[in-house]
Write an enzyme that holds these catalytic residues in place. Structure first.
Site, short mmCIF file in Angstrom:
data_model
loop_
_atom_site.label_atom_id
_atom_site.label_comp_id
_atom_site.label_asym_id
_atom_site.label_seq_id
_atom_site.Cartn_x
_atom_site.Cartn_y
_atom_site.Cartn_z
N HIS A 143 -2.27 0.44 7.06
CA HIS A 143 -2.59 0.76 5.67
C HIS A 143 -2.14 2.19 5.37
CE1 HIS A 143 -4.51 0.02 1.89
NE2 HIS A 143 -5.42 0.96 2.02
N CYS A 149 0.81 -1.22 0.00
CA CYS A 149 0.00 0.00 0.00
C CYS A 149 0.84 1.27 0.00
CB CYS A 149 -0.96 0.01 1.19
SG CYS A 149 -0.16 -0.12 2.80
N ASP A 208 -7.95 5.80 -2.55
CA ASP A 208 -7.13 4.65 -2.16
C ASP A 208 -6.67 3.91 -3.42
OD1 ASP A 208 -5.87 2.52 -1.04
OD2 ASP A 208 -7.48 2.00 0.35
#
Length: 430
Positions: free
Chosen positions: A384, A340, A400
């Protein structure tokens, strides 16, 4: 470390109050050596070494002075045992001149030990920190590998108990450090600012209690976006909820909404800060971003997401190493495999390159229901990173890029989406 050093300094101060004799003075110098060396428990940089070296020269000069025949004779004649320090300080210059060459004579031996002495993996004086301040957790910096390291920890980060229904898993973004400064390798947080932009809510509000595990970090991991500031906290200009770090578990009563509009009225200097990039580096990425220059801002965002969605990018815990220079070029046009933080960092760089204010947000995503389903358990393995872009009339909006590469990471959790899930702790694979 902290308690032992404080105890040593306390003993040193108390001994100073009762020192009367020549033996007491020598003991004070010996304790001074120990106290000075304790600097290296906290920092081992060049400035600490220089400061410690100067202190050692001074202590050695005092030791030479106390061992000189004149001082010993004067002290032996004092029936009361009291010592006039003003007299000693006046005669300290000579011993100081002797102490420096004496310490220099030890340099060859020090170099010999430095070369020949076996080096362990950590300092010889390493001691465990208190458990209430050594928990794994988020950092105020992010570079490739930092968040994926957290995902290999099964430690509990916090628990959240909702008064009513729990939000959908794709809305469970727990906001932590917001990073807006980039030096070409690492993303870092910006200066603290109490001027908080407005937040308008257009959906349901969720009330919940957050119980944080012991940590040395100041962040209260509120569900994005917090709408009420709890007691003993403060909210930064980047909507981070902060508190004073302390030992033990901490509980906060919070209110958040997952449907909101934030920062439409944000200050120009903060928006401009979200456009700053190093003057050089990653030329291919900059050129790609410039090809979207004629698109409206929202379509520039969609163009970057389409890139991640259609160009064979993969989501993995074990990506190949990237070079220190032009690392985003190497990721976007080479490996195309990452975690991520790779995607959030690359997406934010792309947006800034094409004139869209953007920043990286780190925190946690998702959570695991308890056995009776009454609360959520969020572990370090849920760490994250995502991005926020600022759009005229829309304010700061979450984007995202990981969801474009691996939608199952957001809807089904880490284990169902990542390559190399055998590296995850057992509880994260459940």
């Amino acid at each position: 470390r902290d308690g032992g050093t404080a105890f040593l300094l306390g003993l040193l101060s108390l001994k100073l109050l009762e020192s009367r004799t020549h033996r007491d003075a020598l003991l004070m110098v010996l304790l001074g050596y120990f106290a000075t060396t304790a600097n290296f428990f906290f920092s081992q940089d060049i400035s600490t070494a220089l400061y410690t070296l100067l202190t050692l020269v001074a202590l050695t000069g005092v030791l030479i002075l106390w061992q000189s025949p004149d001082v010993r004779e004067r002290n032996s004649r004092r029936s009361s045992g009291h010592i006039k320090f003003s007299t000693l300080l006046a005669s300290l210059l000579g011993p100081l001149k002797k102490s420096a060459p004496l310490l220099l004579s030890a340099v060859p031996l020090a170099l010999l030990l430095f070369v020949l002495f076996p080096r362990p993996s950590g300092p010889l004086w390493t001691v465990p920190l208190p458990s209430n301040s050594a928990q794994t957790g988020l950092s105020s910096e992010m570079s490739p590998g930092s968040v994926s390291n957290l995902t290999q920890s099964a430690d509990v980060a916090f628990r959240a108990q909702f008064e009513g229904a729990i939000p959908k898993v794709q809305n469970l973004y727990w906001r932590g450090p917001v990073l807006e400064s980039y030096n070409g390798v690492t993303w870092k947080g910006g200066p603290f600012d109490l001027r908080v932009p407005t937040v308008s809510v257009s959906g349901p509000r969720f009330r919940y209690s957050l119980t944080l595990e012991p940590s040395a970090n100041p962040w209260v991991l509120a569900l994005d976006m917090p709408t009420v500031q709890p007691p003993l906290t403060r909210v930064s200009s980047r909507f981070e909820v902060l508190t004073r770090p302390q030992g033990g578990r901490r509980r906060f009563d919070l209110e958040s909404s997952t449907t909101y509009q934030a920062g439409v009225d944000d200050y120009p200097e903060r928006i401009n800060a979200a456009l700053e990039l190093p003057l050089e580096g990653n030329p291919q990425t900059r050129a790609l971003a410039q090809s979207w220059q004629n698109l409206p801002p929202l379509e520039r965002v969609n163009a970057a997401l389409k890139l991640f969605r259609t160009q064979n990018f993969s989501y993995t815990l074990n990506p190949p190493l990237l070079p220190r220079t032009d690392n985003i070029d190497a990721f976007l046009f080479g490996s195309r495999a990452g975690f991520c933080e790779h995607y959030a960092g690359a997406f934010t760089f792309l947006m800034r390159s094409v004139g869209v204010p953007a920043r990286v947000v780190t925190g946690y995503q998702g959570g695991q229901r308890s056995a009776n389903g009454s609360y959520l358990i969020v572990r370090q393995s849920d760490a994250h990173a995502w991005s926020e872009v600022w759009l005229e009339g829309g304010g700061w909006q979450r984007v995202d890029p990981t969801a474009a590469v691996s939608p199952s990471r957001i809807t089904q959790g880490l284990a169902s989406s990542v390559q190399g899930s055998e590296n995850l702790p057992l509880v994260a694979r459940a």
